[in-house]
Design a protein around this motif. Structure first.
Motif, short mmCIF file in Angstrom:
data_model
loop_
_atom_site.label_atom_id
_atom_site.label_comp_id
_atom_site.label_asym_id
_atom_site.label_seq_id
_atom_site.Cartn_x
_atom_site.Cartn_y
_atom_site.Cartn_z
N LYS A 30 -25.55 70.82 10.04
CA LYS A 30 -24.33 71.51 10.45
C LYS A 30 -23.62 70.80 11.60
N LEU A 31 -24.39 70.27 12.55
CA LEU A 31 -23.77 69.54 13.66
C LEU A 31 -23.08 68.27 13.16
N ASN A 32 -23.71 67.58 12.24
CA ASN A 32 -23.10 66.36 11.70
C ASN A 32 -21.93 66.67 10.78
N ALA A 33 -21.92 67.85 10.20
CA ALA A 33 -20.84 68.22 9.30
C ALA A 33 -19.66 68.84 10.04
N LEU A 34 -19.82 69.17 11.32
CA LEU A 34 -18.80 69.92 12.04
C LEU A 34 -17.43 69.23 12.01
N LEU A 68 -11.86 68.85 10.05
CA LEU A 68 -10.84 68.01 9.46
C LEU A 68 -10.30 68.63 8.17
N ASN A 69 -11.19 69.16 7.36
CA ASN A 69 -10.79 69.76 6.09
C ASN A 69 -9.91 70.99 6.32
N ARG A 70 -10.26 71.81 7.32
CA ARG A 70 -9.45 72.99 7.61
C ARG A 70 -8.06 72.62 8.10
#
Length: 403
Positions: free
Chosen positions: A389-393, A398-400
């Motif tokens: 989750k930290l690496n995906a934050l 960016l996607n939002r």
């Protein structure tokens, strides 16, 4: 011509450097000192001494030196600690020999009071750059003579005519057009030019001299082990060997199994592309074995940094910057990484292939407890959720934003 009193010539005893020797005497009216290095090219070097004496060189000024151990220990092995490969394939066999030759020429020039050095490299190739960068790095005031950039002997026919005029012995196979030019040392042998100039035409089998063709290699594989200490190979099949003896052993094992052939089109430093056919049998084994022992002894960050820096390091060697401060800086970093690169690699040699079969080390970072698919007590798989989750934050944010 500037006034030259004494010059140290890198001398092989072949047609080109024998003509250069006589040309120096005639053109510069200077005393010539010859230096012939045994780097493991596999040729008898005493004929070079006799030829130099026949051409009037003072026996005290004929230097023939066995530098095989120095070559492998202080040049080849440091390079292989870096896993250096130029343009993805070339193991730098010619490139790594030039700084040692240049260094000894400068040292001999100092010993005999010479004010110039001379090499036989052409004006189209990399070697002129490698030699001269080495010379100037070690003696910025040395005078350099490069006959191929000065004389009018622009063809093999003219060289032979000059040799015949001055009664310089010519090997019979040199009287016609040579099929290709060869450079050899203990690490490799290269073939370039003539019948190899068209990159579409496959090299004939007679081009190769250090290896059997993979098709003709034994049907049974050869299993060997290579031991490493601080990143350098020290033993083959449990037998401790000196650097030159170890590389000689690997050359034989690899050559017998059709290993180490390379047909390459490379980008020369001077700008053009050239096609070369190389054999680096022992070096091919060494590269695979070294990477295998590093795989269990080097931390991921250290290994990845080394791999990022390697192309730059390889390019420095290829281009002739062995004595540059940046190469020395990279070497210090590379050598620091090798402190715990100790252990044994087992390899299968089979019809042109080097296949890693096992590796072990007293300094291994590989933990079976952590990687097992069975139950373990050391790794909590739930920890991975927060890590992900930290690496995906940043990706989620960016996607939002992009909506």
């Amino acid at each position: 011509m500037s006034e030259i009193k004494r010059v140290v010539l890198a001398y092989s005893g072949g047609l080109d450097t024998s003509v250069i020797l006589k040309w120096l005497q005639e053109t510069y009216r200077c005393e010539v000192v010859t230096f012939t290095a045994d780097l493991g090219q596999g040729e008898e070097l005493e004929p070079a001494r006799k030829k130099a004496e026949m051409l009037g060189i003072n026996p005290k000024h004929i230097f023939i030196e066995d530098l095989r151990e120095t070559f492998v220990k202080d040049y080849v092995f440091p390079m292989f600690r870096a896993n250096a490969v130029y343009e993805g394939l070339y193991l730098l066999g010619t490139s790594i020999a030039r700084p040692l030759i240049a260094k000894r020429q400068i040292e001999i020039a100092r010993e005999v009071g010479a004010d110039a050095v001379c090499h036989g490299a052409t004006g189209k190739g990399n070697d002129q750059v490698r030699f001269e960068l080495g010379y100037y790095a070690l003696n910025p005031d040395i005078k350099v003579i490069a006959p191929w950039r000065e004389w009018d002997l622009t063809s093999r026919t003219k060289l032979i005519e000059f040799a015949e005029k001055h009664q310089i012995p010519i090997a019979k196979d040199k009287r016609g057009e040579a099929p290709f030019s060869v450079d050899a040392n203990l690490l490799h042998i290269s073939a370039e030019g003539k019948v190899l100039e068209d990159p579409w035409e496959a090299p004939e089998e007679y081009v190769f001299s250090r290896s059997v063709s993979p098709e003709d290699a034994p049907d049974e594989p050869t299993i060997i082990t290579v031991d490493f200490e601080r990143g350098d190979p020290v033993a083959v099949d449990g037998e401790a060997l000196s650097p030159a003896a170890l590389l000689t052993r690997l050359n034989k094992l690899a050559g017998d199994n059709g290993i180490g052939r390379l047909d390459l089109v490379e980008g020369r430093f001077v700008g053009m592309k050239s096609r070369g056919v190389y054999e680096t049998p022992g070096g091919t084994i060494l590269l695979q074995a070294h990477r295998a022992i590093e795989s269990i002894t080097l931390d991921r960050g250290a290994m990845h940094l080394k791999d990022e820096l390697m192309p730059r390091y390889a390019e420095l060697i290829y281009n002739g910057f062995w004595f540059s401060p940046e190469r020395r800086m990279l070497q210090a970093l590379i050598d620091e990484s090798q402190a715990k690169v100790n252990g044994t690699v087992r390899l299968k040699l089979y019809k042109g292939n080097v296949i890693v079969q096992g590796r072990k080390s007293p300094d291994s970072l590989y933990s079976m407890e952590h990687v097992t698919f069975e139950d373990d007590q050391v790794y909590d798989q739930r920890d991975a959720e927060g890590f992900i989750k930290l690496n995906a934050l940043r990706l989620r944010l960016l996607n939002r934003q992009q909506g």
